[in-house]
Structure formats: structure tokens, C-alpha cells
Design an enzyme around this catalytic site. Structure first.
Site, PDB file in Angstrom:
ATOM      1  N   LYS A   1       0.490   3.930  -2.172  1.00 17.38           N
ATOM      2  CA  LYS A   1      -0.263   5.142  -2.583  1.00 17.38           C
ATOM      3  C   LYS A   1       0.599   6.074  -3.445  1.00 17.38           C
ATOM      4  CE  LYS A   1      -3.648   5.172   1.167  1.00 17.38           C
ATOM      5  NZ  LYS A   1      -3.266   4.003   1.973  1.00 17.38           N
TER       6      LYS A   1
ATOM      7  N   ASP B   1       0.850  -1.196   0.000  1.00 21.84           N
ATOM      8  CA  ASP B   1       0.000   0.000   0.000  1.00 21.84           C
ATOM      9  C   ASP B   1       0.887   1.248   0.000  1.00 21.84           C
ATOM     10  OD1 ASP B   1      -2.187   1.652   0.151  1.00 21.84           O
ATOM     11  OD2 ASP B   1      -2.602   1.236   2.268  1.00 21.84           O
TER      12      ASP B   1
HETATM   13  O1  C5P Z   1      -6.640  -1.225  11.996  1.00 21.69           O
HETATM   14  P1  C5P Z   1      -7.625  -0.974  10.895  1.00 21.69           P
HETATM   15  O2  C5P Z   1      -8.567  -2.129  10.647  1.00 21.69           O
HETATM   16  O3  C5P Z   1      -8.344   0.340  11.056  1.00 21.69           O
HETATM   17  O4  C5P Z   1      -6.699  -0.877   9.597  1.00 21.69           O
HETATM   18  C1  C5P Z   1      -7.205  -0.514   8.348  1.00 21.69           C
HETATM   19  C2  C5P Z   1      -6.082  -0.369   7.376  1.00 21.69           C
HETATM   20  O5  C5P Z   1      -6.588   0.219   6.179  1.00 21.69           O
HETATM   21  C3  C5P Z   1      -4.959   0.556   7.826  1.00 21.69           C
HETATM   22  O6  C5P Z   1      -3.760   0.056   7.225  1.00 21.69           O
HETATM   23  C4  C5P Z   1      -5.336   1.890   7.256  1.00 21.69           C
HETATM   24  O7  C5P Z   1      -4.223   2.718   7.013  1.00 21.69           O
HETATM   25  C5  C5P Z   1      -5.982   1.483   5.939  1.00 21.69           C
HETATM   26  N1  C5P Z   1      -6.928   2.450   5.404  1.00 21.69           N
HETATM   27  C6  C5P Z   1      -8.044   2.907   6.089  1.00 21.69           C
HETATM   28  N2  C5P Z   1      -8.920   3.773   5.519  1.00 21.69           N
HETATM   29  C7  C5P Z   1      -8.712   4.180   4.281  1.00 21.69           C
HETATM   30  C8  C5P Z   1      -7.615   3.727   3.553  1.00 21.69           C
HETATM   31  C9  C5P Z   1      -6.740   2.851   4.144  1.00 21.69           C
HETATM   32  O8  C5P Z   1      -8.258   2.535   7.226  1.00 21.69           O
HETATM   33  N3  C5P Z   1      -9.589   4.991   3.734  1.00 21.69           N
END
Ligand code: C5P
Length: 248
Positions: free
Chosen positions: A68, A66
Site C-alpha cells: 500500500k 501488499d
Molecule cells: O482473514 P481475511 O480473509 O479477512 O483476510 C483478508 C485480507 O485482505 C487481509 O490481509 C486484509 O488485511 C486484507 N484486506 C481486507 N479488506 C480490505 C483490504 C485488504 O480485508 N479492504
């Protein structure tokens, strides 16, 4: 898998949001047989680089890198070539970089993958960051509501030939309606009803996201922060299997 049940059983990727190889490996090892792959982000990649990714890849599960990416087409194409050398299953880039940037990325990934004899990474477009609201968009002279802007950018990404989009759970239905089943929807912001919400605000449960049409669920802390991470992943899987069974 048929088109009709494709979205019913999304893949489960665990986000390893840590900055060290040892910490990521410690989180990942008990989950090897419980998830479909691991997501590594900028925090990890800036600290540990390609060697860190290789160390996780050695566990034998697919990697979602990831990063980006967002720059001029030539620079992104070069970064995609370098990333393709690591053969991740998924790689992210910002749709806001434009169609030429996305096309350059696809071309670079295809070319580099063919040279190396590896599968081309699936390229996923990041649209509007969920940290931005309508006020932030207005400050950039973007008059749309975030959801309309998400659909606009995902439409551009699809026209460029991008494989999928990262979206919030609340955007799944609008994207499916606008773009149909071809674009793979990868969805973070998932919280089982037995897990703490943390800093995620507009969440859905795994069941709700699967029913809405997600293809891949990215879940971090509900698994990695659980007293028994493997058990938490199994519980989420069971929830997803039940959705699949109901819709079969
Ligand atoms: O711990 P959690 O379930 O919140 O992790 C979600 C993952 O998805 C993290 O790596 C976060 O950076 C990523 N993410 C997110 N929301 C977004 C894009 C990416 O939570 N819109």
C-alpha cells in the site's frame, strides 16, 4: 481465457497475516498446491523484510506484496524499484497518491523489471479503505459516498495505466460498470457460508464474488484458521469450479 469466462473462475490467493517467516512458512507449506499464490502484507514485511519475502517465494508460488505505497512520486518510484527486485506478481499502492505517483510507479516497475529480466509486477490501486465511511470522507472534505469515491479513484488509476484495483465485494459491480473488464479486480472480504465472518462486515461468498466479476479472491482466516487449511482451500476451489462450470 476469453473475456466472457475470465471473471467466472477467479484466482485464489491466501493472505498470510503473520509477523514471522516461520509462521508464514508453516501456514503456506500445506497450501502450495491448493492456492494460486500468497499475499504478504505490511505486518510481515516490516518484521521480515525482503529476505522474508524471498523465503516464501522459494516455495514456488506467486507473491502478492501488499505494501500500500503512498508518497511523493520519486519516493514511490524508488520503493517500486526495490519491490520489483523481489519479482512479486502483484504490488499495491494508494490511488490517493495521484496520477503522477501512479505513473512514476508504472515506469519504475517496467524499467526495473526489464533491467532484471523479470516480469513487471502488476500494480494494484487501493482506493478507499473499507475502514472509512462517509463521515470519515466528509472529515477530509470529500463530499462523496465511499462507493462514488472508489469509482473516482479507480478511474484515475485506470487512466494512469494501473493494472487493477483492490476492492470490497460490494464494489465489484459498480467498478465493472464504470470501467469495463480491463481493470483486474482483486477482492478481500470473502467468507464461505461455512466460515466465521470475524471482523469482516460486508462480505460475500466465493461464489457470489465470482459471479459479480472478481478476478482474484484474497482469503485469509477462513483458510489459515480452519482446522484443516488445505481442505478449506480445496472446498473454496470446488465452489469456484462449480461457478465456472455453470457459466461455461
Ligand atoms: O482473514 P481475511 O480473509 O479477512 O483476510 C483478508 C485480507 O485482505 C487481509 O490481509 C486484509 O488485511 C486484507 N484486506 C481486507 N479488506 C480490505 C483490504 C485488504 O480485508 N479492504
Amino acid at each position: 481465457m476469453t473475456e466472457s469466462n475470465r471473471a467466472a473462475m477467479p484466482l485464489l490467493y491466501c493472505a498470510l497475516d503473520v509477523a514471522s517467516r516461520d509462521a508464514a512458512l508453516a501456514l503456506a507449506r500445506p497450501l502450495i498446491n491448493e492456492v494460486d499464490g500468497f499475499k504478504l502484507g505490511l505486518e510481515f514485511f516490516v518484521a521480515e523484510g525482503p529476505a522474508g519475502v524471498e523465503a516464501l517465494k522459494a516455495l514456488g508460488r506467486p507473491i502478492f506484496l501488499d505494501l500500500k505505497l503512498h508518497d511523493i512520486p520519486n519516493t514511490v518510484a524508488g520503493a517500486v524499484r526495490s519491490a520489483t527486485a523481489l519479482a512479486p506478481k502483484y504490488l499495491t499502492l494508494h490511488a490517493g497518491g495521484g496520477v503522477a505517483m501512479m505513473q512514476a510507479a508504472i515506469e519504475a516497475a517496467s524499467d526495473e523489471a526489464a533491467k532484471r529480466g523479470v516480469a513487471r509486477p502488476k500494480l494494484l490501486a487501493v482506493t478507499v479503505l473499507t475502514s472509512l465511511d462517509a463521515g470519515d470522507l466528509a472529515a477530509q472534505a470529500i463530499a462523496s459516498e465511499p462507493e462514488a469515491q472508489v469509482v473516482r479513484l479507480a478511474t484515475l488509476a485506470k487512466s494512469a495505466g494501473i493494472d487493477g484495483a483492490v476492492c470490497s465485494p460490494r464494489e465489484i459491480v459498480a467498478l465493472r460498470q464504470a470501467l469495463g473488464p480491463a481493470l483486474e479486480l482483486v477482492v478481500p472480504g470473502i467468507r464461505p457460508d461455512w466460515a466465521a465472518t470475524g471482523d469482516q462486515k460486508r462480505v460475500m461468498t466465493p461464489t457470489e464474488a465470482a459471479q459479480a466479476g472478481a478476478d482474484v479472491l484474497v482469503i485469509g482466516r477462513p483458510i489459515t484458521g480452519a482446522p484443516n487449511p488445505a481442505g478449506a482451500a480445496r472446498r473454496i476451489r470446488a465452489e469456484l469450479t462449480a461457478v465456472g462450470a455453470r457459466s461455461a
